[in-house]
Design an enzyme around this catalytic site. Structure first.
Site, mmCIF file in Angstrom:
data_model
loop_
_atom_site.group_PDB
_atom_site.id
_atom_site.type_symbol
_atom_site.label_atom_id
_atom_site.label_comp_id
_atom_site.label_asym_id
_atom_site.label_seq_id
_atom_site.Cartn_x
_atom_site.Cartn_y
_atom_site.Cartn_z
ATOM 1 N N ASP A 1 -3.008 0.387 1.915
ATOM 2 C CA ASP A 1 -1.691 0.040 1.381
ATOM 3 C C ASP A 1 -1.714 -0.198 -0.120
ATOM 4 O O ASP A 1 -2.767 -0.368 -0.725
ATOM 5 C CB ASP A 1 -1.129 -1.193 2.098
ATOM 6 C CG ASP A 1 -2.018 -2.418 1.945
ATOM 7 O OD1 ASP A 1 -3.250 -2.274 1.882
ATOM 8 O OD2 ASP A 1 -1.471 -3.542 1.890
ATOM 9 N N GLU B 1 -3.876 -4.723 3.496
ATOM 10 C CA GLU B 1 -4.693 -5.691 2.763
ATOM 11 C C GLU B 1 -3.849 -6.559 1.844
ATOM 12 O O GLU B 1 -4.077 -7.766 1.722
ATOM 13 C CB GLU B 1 -5.760 -4.945 1.952
ATOM 14 C CG GLU B 1 -6.764 -5.839 1.236
ATOM 15 C CD GLU B 1 -6.395 -6.160 -0.208
ATOM 16 O OE1 GLU B 1 -7.106 -6.954 -0.847
ATOM 17 O OE2 GLU B 1 -5.360 -5.626 -0.701
#
Length: 486
Positions: A78, A145
């Site tokens: 991400d 994350e």
């Protein structure tokens, strides 16, 4: 074809361009994950996902390297979605638009996603390039994350076969990271009471914009302006003598990004509006002077508002402003053990309101658990004084430095041989997933490296082109230098 296709090394830059083309903000990584999984399977590589969506890809050793210690390269899928207020961009639908600006690659009006897209691209490029020599190899790509390390939290023991992990989420070429801060999310909610705006009051919108923003870990020591805190200071100090009524206040979008913008809707006696504008000019001049070294484009604008909602009662509005103004922010303590590194910090990241409550979301970081607990205690106490409810959640551990790490010594020696200088061995205040990996894989030897990225978590994010080449040279040489199994 992407503008990045002219850059070297290839295919790293082409893969990064493809990553940019597929929207992948936190909680919206599925399209990118599916693309990568199909790409790996199309190359005949073992590739699968676990129960939380993490991707694991395996590539056999280069002939002659079968007896080397197995290595996992790791990145997260991400990116942080931040954009300038004048940029139209839907992060769940629109591709990132990278472009070359001299020595740097940037994005047009948004975060670039070099954090951690360059690291991800480098891992995939190793899989794609059969000229890179390596032992048994795994690539681990984790989910979500940036908003809570959910993929790392969900990683199960026994899935990885590697003995060494190379994290690619660092952001300074020439530095080797062997430890990082832990963190915890903190939320404060204040109940609100409202009433009709008094007759004869005029509504205005106060907008504090133009700040740089940045990473709440890696940039917290720079003294950048926090829009939420600066706006609260204006309302608490410069508006103290005015009979303002607060209708709305909001600022920031992510708890791990230093907020660049904050806004408030106020109502006040019509005859005091000119005074408010004068106070805004005076306050802007003051903070421009205070932050002259780090903030060059700060704007504080007061404009008429057509907001049709109710105002907070005077007592409730004053309580909220006081709470936000009193909340600590920034560096809390520097480390005694690791000189020049922040030990404990707090970022007042997001302020929002609805009809019946205001919410303040923060991220606490610390190299030591007691530092996290100290700041949690401060915020709990402040909440009690204000009549607010408080909760800390999502705590994740730091990554304890290991001065005897074998892989760290291999990286250091390889760097010296390549570049004829000694890299800096560092502990980073930002959160890396390595601390969480130590729970299911306590014996895994870990290190973190990466190219130079500035302005992560802000639209000013950029990656230094030459440093990507140096990072690639180090990474590929490191894979070749991994020692044989004991």
């Amino acid at each position: 074809m992407s503008e990045l296709s002219q850059l070297t090394p290839q295919p790293l830059w082409d893969i990064f361009a493809n990553i940019c083309a597929i929207p992948h903000p936190s909680y919206h990584e599925e399209a990118l994950a599916t693309h990568i999984l199909q790409w790996a399977q199309g190359k005949g590589l073992f590739a699968e996902r676990d129960q939380v969506g993490n991707i694991l890809i395996r590539k056999p050793a280069t002939p002659g390297y079968e007896n080397r210690r197995p290595v996992a390269m790791q990145a997260h899928l991400d990116m942080v979605p931040q954009k300038n207020s004048d940029t139209t961009h839907n992060f769940t639908q629109d591709p990132i638009q990278p472009w070359i600006d001299g020595e740097w690659v940037k994005a047009r009006g948004t975060t670039l996603g070099a954090d951690n897209g360059i690291g991800m691209a480098s891992a995939l490029a190793v899989l794609a390039d059969d000229s890179v020599e390596h032992g048994p190899l795994e690539v681990l790509l984790t989910m979500t994350e940036e908003t809570g390390m959910e993929g790392a939290f969900g990683l199960q023991p026994g899935w990885l076969q590697s003995e060494i992990l190379i994290n690619t989420d660092s952001e300074e070429e020439g530095e080797i990271y062997m430890g990082c801060a832990g963190g915890v999310d903190f939320k404060t909610q204040l109940p609100l009471s409202r009433e009709t705006v008094p007759a004869g009051y005029h509504k205005v919108r106060v907008a504090l914009t133009g700040l740089r923003g940045g990473h709440s870990g890696g940039d917290i020591h720079l003294g950048l302006g926090n829009a939420n805190k600066l706006l609260a200071r204006f309302l608490a100090d410069f508006c103290a003598t005015l009979d303002i009524r607060l209708l709305d206040i909001n600022g920031g979008t992510l708890r791990n990004a230093i907020p660049r913008e904050a806004f408030a809707i106020l109502a006040l006696p019509r005859e005091d509006v000119d005074t408010l504008r004068a106070q805004a000019r005076a306050y802007l001049a003051m903070i421009e002077s205070e932050l002259a070294a780090v903030e060059k484009k700060t704007v504080l604008d007061v404009s008429d508002s057509q907001h049709d909602g109710q105002a907070l009662t005077k007592a409730c509005g004053d309580r909220l402003i006081a709470l936000l103004h009193a909340m600590p922010n920034g560096v809390i303590r520097m480390s005694d053990d690791v000189k020049g590194v922040v030990e404990t910090s707090l970022n007042v990241g997001v302020v929002s309101m609805d009809a019946d409550k205001a919410e303040i979301r923060c991220l606490i970081r610390s190299l030591i658990d007691s530092g996290k607990l100290q700041v949690e205690g401060m915020l709990h106490a402040l909440g009690r004084l204000a009549g607010a409810t408080t909760v800390a959640k999502g705590s994740y551990p730091g990554w304890k430095p290991d001065a005897n790490s074998p892989v760290m010594h291999v990286v250091r020696d390889t760097y010296r041989q390549l570049f004829n200088k000694t890299p800096n061995i560092q502990v980073i205040h930002a959160g890396l997933e390595c601390g969480l990996f130590k729970k299911p894989y306590p014996d895994m030897d870990m290190v973190s490296i990466g190219p130079t990225i500035t302005g992560p978590h802000s639209p000013d994010e950029q990656v230094h082109i030459a440093s990507v080449g140096q990072y690639w040279t180090l990474l590929t040489a490191l894979l070749k230098a991994i020692p044989i199994k004991a």
